[in-house]
Motif scaffolding. Structure first.
Motif, mmCIF file in Angstrom:
data_model
loop_
_atom_site.group_PDB
_atom_site.id
_atom_site.type_symbol
_atom_site.label_atom_id
_atom_site.label_comp_id
_atom_site.label_asym_id
_atom_site.label_seq_id
_atom_site.Cartn_x
_atom_site.Cartn_y
_atom_site.Cartn_z
ATOM 1 N N ALA A 189 0.831 -1.205 0.000
ATOM 2 C CA ALA A 189 0.000 0.000 0.000
ATOM 3 C C ALA A 189 0.866 1.256 0.000
ATOM 4 O O ALA A 189 0.616 2.205 -0.764
ATOM 5 C CB ALA A 189 -0.926 -0.006 1.215
ATOM 6 N N PHE A 190 1.911 1.260 0.835
ATOM 7 C CA PHE A 190 2.772 2.437 0.939
ATOM 8 C C PHE A 190 3.517 2.703 -0.363
ATOM 9 O O PHE A 190 3.794 3.863 -0.714
ATOM 10 C CB PHE A 190 3.766 2.236 2.088
ATOM 11 C CG PHE A 190 4.579 3.451 2.420
ATOM 12 C CD1 PHE A 190 3.975 4.607 2.873
ATOM 13 C CD2 PHE A 190 5.963 3.446 2.279
ATOM 14 C CE1 PHE A 190 4.719 5.738 3.181
ATOM 15 C CE2 PHE A 190 6.714 4.556 2.583
ATOM 16 C CZ PHE A 190 6.089 5.707 3.034
ATOM 17 N N SER A 191 3.809 1.636 -1.106
ATOM 18 C CA SER A 191 4.617 1.771 -2.330
ATOM 19 C C SER A 191 3.926 2.578 -3.414
ATOM 20 O O SER A 191 4.592 3.090 -4.323
ATOM 21 C CB SER A 191 4.977 0.383 -2.875
ATOM 22 O OG SER A 191 3.830 -0.256 -3.436
ATOM 23 N N ILE A 192 2.604 2.691 -3.361
ATOM 24 C CA ILE A 192 1.895 3.412 -4.430
ATOM 25 C C ILE A 192 1.445 4.807 -3.984
ATOM 26 O O ILE A 192 0.715 5.483 -4.720
ATOM 27 C CB ILE A 192 0.668 2.614 -4.927
ATOM 28 C CG1 ILE A 192 -0.361 2.445 -3.821
ATOM 29 C CG2 ILE A 192 1.101 1.266 -5.489
ATOM 30 C CD1 ILE A 192 -1.669 1.817 -4.289
ATOM 31 N N LEU A 193 1.896 5.230 -2.797
ATOM 32 C CA LEU A 193 1.444 6.523 -2.268
ATOM 33 C C LEU A 193 2.501 7.611 -2.402
ATOM 34 O O LEU A 193 2.540 8.554 -1.612
ATOM 35 C CB LEU A 193 1.038 6.368 -0.797
ATOM 36 C CG LEU A 193 -0.221 5.529 -0.551
ATOM 37 C CD1 LEU A 193 -0.442 5.313 0.941
ATOM 38 C CD2 LEU A 193 -1.444 6.191 -1.180
ATOM 39 N N GLU B 47 -5.086 17.348 -2.615
ATOM 40 C CA GLU B 47 -4.606 16.013 -2.938
ATOM 41 C C GLU B 47 -3.476 15.596 -2.005
ATOM 42 O O GLU B 47 -3.391 14.427 -1.599
ATOM 43 C CB GLU B 47 -4.139 15.959 -4.398
ATOM 44 C CG GLU B 47 -5.272 15.963 -5.407
ATOM 45 C CD GLU B 47 -4.788 15.672 -6.823
ATOM 46 O OE1 GLU B 47 -5.647 15.573 -7.712
ATOM 47 O OE2 GLU B 47 -3.556 15.552 -7.034
ATOM 48 N N GLN B 48 -2.603 16.560 -1.644
ATOM 49 C CA GLN B 48 -1.515 16.248 -0.716
ATOM 50 C C GLN B 48 -2.070 15.795 0.634
ATOM 51 O O GLN B 48 -1.554 14.853 1.254
ATOM 52 C CB GLN B 48 -0.616 17.470 -0.529
ATOM 53 C CG GLN B 48 0.598 17.216 0.365
ATOM 54 C CD GLN B 48 1.569 16.213 -0.249
ATOM 55 O OE1 GLN B 48 2.236 16.511 -1.234
ATOM 56 N NE2 GLN B 48 1.648 15.019 0.331
ATOM 57 N N CYS B 49 -3.141 16.466 1.080
ATOM 58 C CA CYS B 49 -3.764 16.086 2.357
ATOM 59 C C CYS B 49 -4.338 14.669 2.283
ATOM 60 O O CYS B 49 -4.218 13.896 3.245
ATOM 61 C CB CYS B 49 -4.868 17.085 2.707
ATOM 62 S SG CYS B 49 -4.256 18.705 3.210
ATOM 63 N N GLN B 50 -4.945 14.329 1.144
ATOM 64 C CA GLN B 50 -5.497 12.982 0.984
ATOM 65 C C GLN B 50 -4.396 11.921 0.987
ATOM 66 O O GLN B 50 -4.532 10.866 1.619
ATOM 67 C CB GLN B 50 -6.298 12.897 -0.325
ATOM 68 C CG GLN B 50 -7.608 13.653 -0.304
ATOM 69 C CD GLN B 50 -8.336 13.539 -1.631
ATOM 70 O OE1 GLN B 50 -7.785 13.832 -2.690
ATOM 71 N NE2 GLN B 50 -9.581 13.109 -1.576
ATOM 72 N N ILE B 51 -3.302 12.201 0.285
ATOM 73 C CA ILE B 51 -2.174 11.260 0.230
ATOM 74 C C ILE B 51 -1.576 11.086 1.625
ATOM 75 O O ILE B 51 -1.302 9.971 2.068
ATOM 76 C CB ILE B 51 -1.112 11.748 -0.769
ATOM 77 C CG1 ILE B 51 -1.658 11.707 -2.201
ATOM 78 C CG2 ILE B 51 0.155 10.894 -0.664
ATOM 79 C CD1 ILE B 51 -0.761 12.375 -3.235
ATOM 80 N N ASN B 52 -1.378 12.205 2.329
ATOM 81 C CA ASN B 52 -0.782 12.137 3.664
ATOM 82 C C ASN B 52 -1.669 11.357 4.636
ATOM 83 O O ASN B 52 -1.164 10.594 5.473
ATOM 84 C CB ASN B 52 -0.534 13.550 4.205
ATOM 85 C CG ASN B 52 0.677 14.212 3.569
ATOM 86 O OD1 ASN B 52 1.488 13.547 2.922
ATOM 87 N ND2 ASN B 52 0.805 15.513 3.728
ATOM 88 N N LEU C 139 -0.337 8.085 6.480
ATOM 89 C CA LEU C 139 -0.242 8.057 7.934
ATOM 90 C C LEU C 139 -0.811 6.761 8.501
ATOM 91 O O LEU C 139 -0.199 6.135 9.376
ATOM 92 C CB LEU C 139 -0.974 9.266 8.523
ATOM 93 C CG LEU C 139 -0.891 9.437 10.042
ATOM 94 C CD1 LEU C 139 0.558 9.601 10.491
ATOM 95 C CD2 LEU C 139 -1.732 10.636 10.490
ATOM 96 N N LEU C 140 -1.961 6.342 8.002
ATOM 97 C CA LEU C 140 -2.575 5.100 8.475
ATOM 98 C C LEU C 140 -1.669 3.897 8.213
ATOM 99 O O LEU C 140 -1.497 3.028 9.074
ATOM 100 C CB LEU C 140 -3.932 4.893 7.801
ATOM 101 C CG LEU C 140 -5.035 5.892 8.167
ATOM 102 C CD1 LEU C 140 -6.264 5.644 7.302
ATOM 103 C CD2 LEU C 140 -5.396 5.788 9.641
ATOM 104 N N VAL C 141 -1.085 3.861 7.020
ATOM 105 C CA VAL C 141 -0.220 2.740 6.652
ATOM 106 C C VAL C 141 1.058 2.741 7.486
ATOM 107 O O VAL C 141 1.507 1.682 7.967
ATOM 108 C CB VAL C 141 0.117 2.786 5.147
ATOM 109 C CG1 VAL C 141 1.120 1.695 4.789
ATOM 110 C CG2 VAL C 141 -1.144 2.621 4.310
#
Length: 334
Positions: free
Chosen positions: A208-212, A221-226, A230-232
């Motif tokens: 999951a982290f590899s595609i973020l 969009e930056q807020c959504q990615i972060n 953060l969860l991962v």
């Protein structure tokens, strides 16, 4: 599985039927007779897969190409014991429809079920093991009965498809779809984590982290990615602690703090990792910062008590070692 032995006994205890005259159509198997008598639902439209709901559920229906966790027991006619079962397993592995499940009838049946449902299915040979069977366990032209419980499932179709693409193809996906794939992988990891399959969970979180790492086009969009990162990262830090690899746990905890420096969970994970590595000053720093944010968090307060106990033991050992160093050895004359 509950009811498995009874179901097999009901079919197996029927008296033998008289043989039909030569040239007459083949007799239905006892399982097929049972299905007709009980009015089992024909879910394949040709009588090949019939279903009886043993315990209904109001949960979500299993979608195509999902990854499902099921308990099952398969029975041959006139046999009390199942010829295959995983009902004794505490945590059945996830199986992907269309890939890991080889019985056509079972796949058709699962697609009619919901999470939490228990059902009985009767499969004719064409939907089970075919005319040849699977010697020596399954005889030719065997009609079989399966009792199945859907424990859980993940709709992993879009995620599995995404990771089959090249990196260039993945880059063409819109951000919202990428975030959805990352969320699915995190849910997959959560499932494995709760089953205590920590290595598998770690691999899903890392996927999951590899595609973020996509570059955002705006601040939203930056807020959504972060938020997704953060969860991962928090899950990775926790999983590495479970794997007894505190140095890696600390790395991912610090990455989480780069996104949110006041995240109490990230501070707590870093404190736990430092405590595991006997870096007591660093552990105290992280845990005190976490306590300032959540002063009534029992986990944080208990970890601080554990830290104080470890420090006390450490100081006593140090004191004892110093005493030994500066105390001359006793000499005794013979």
């Amino acid at each position: 599985m509950a009811g498995g032995g009874g179901a097999a006994g009901e079919a197996g205890d029927r008296p033998e039927r008289r043989p039909r005259p030569a040239g007459q159509a083949l007799a239905m198997s006892s399982f097929q007779c049972l299905a007709r008598v009980r009015g089992l639902q024909d879910v394949s439209s040709d009588g090949g897969v019939r279903k009886e709901v043993l315990r209904p559920s109001s949960g979500r229906a299993v979608p195509p190409a999902a990854s499902v966790a099921v308990k099952y027991s398969g029975y041959l006619e006139h046999r009390d014991e199942p010829f295959c079962t995983n009902s004794y397993s505490k945590s059945p592995r996830l199986m992907k429809l269309g890939k890991d499940i080889t019985l056509v009838g079972l796949e058709i049946g699962l697609l009619t079920m919901k999470k939490g449902e228990v059902a009985r299915f009767v499969f004719t040979p064409d939907y089970a093991y075919g005319r040849q069977g699977c010697p020596p366990l399954i005889p030719p032209n065997a009609t079989v009965m399966f009792e199945v419980e859907v424990l859980d499932f993940l709709d992993s179709d879009e995620s599995d498809t995404f990771f089959e693409l090249t990196a260039e193809q993945q880059d063409t996906f819109p951000l919202q779809k990428v975030l959805k794939v990352a969320d699915t992988e995190r849910e997959f990891g959560n499932y494995l984590y709760h089953k205590q399959h920590f290595e598998g969970a770690k691999d899903r979180y890392k996927r999951a982290f590899s595609i973020l790492h996509r570059s955002p086009s705006n601040e939203a969009e930056q807020c959504q990615i972060n938020a997704s990162k953060l969860l991962v990262l928090l899950n990775l830090s926790l999983t590495y602690l479970k794997l007894e690899r505190p140095a890696r746990a600390l790395i991912y905890g610090k990455k989480a703090l780069e996104i949110d420096q006041r995240n109490a969970k990230a501070l707590f994970r870093c404190g736990q990792a430092c405590l595991c590595m006997t870096e007591y000053e660093k552990a105290r720093d992280f845990l005190v910062r976490a306590q300032h944010i959540q002063p009534f968090n029992q986990d944080i307060n208990n970890e601080l008590k554990k830290l104080a106990s470890c420090c006390k033991d450490y100081m006593e050992k140090e004191k004892e070692m110093c005493c030994r160093m500066f105390t001359p050895p006793n000499s005794s004359s013979g």
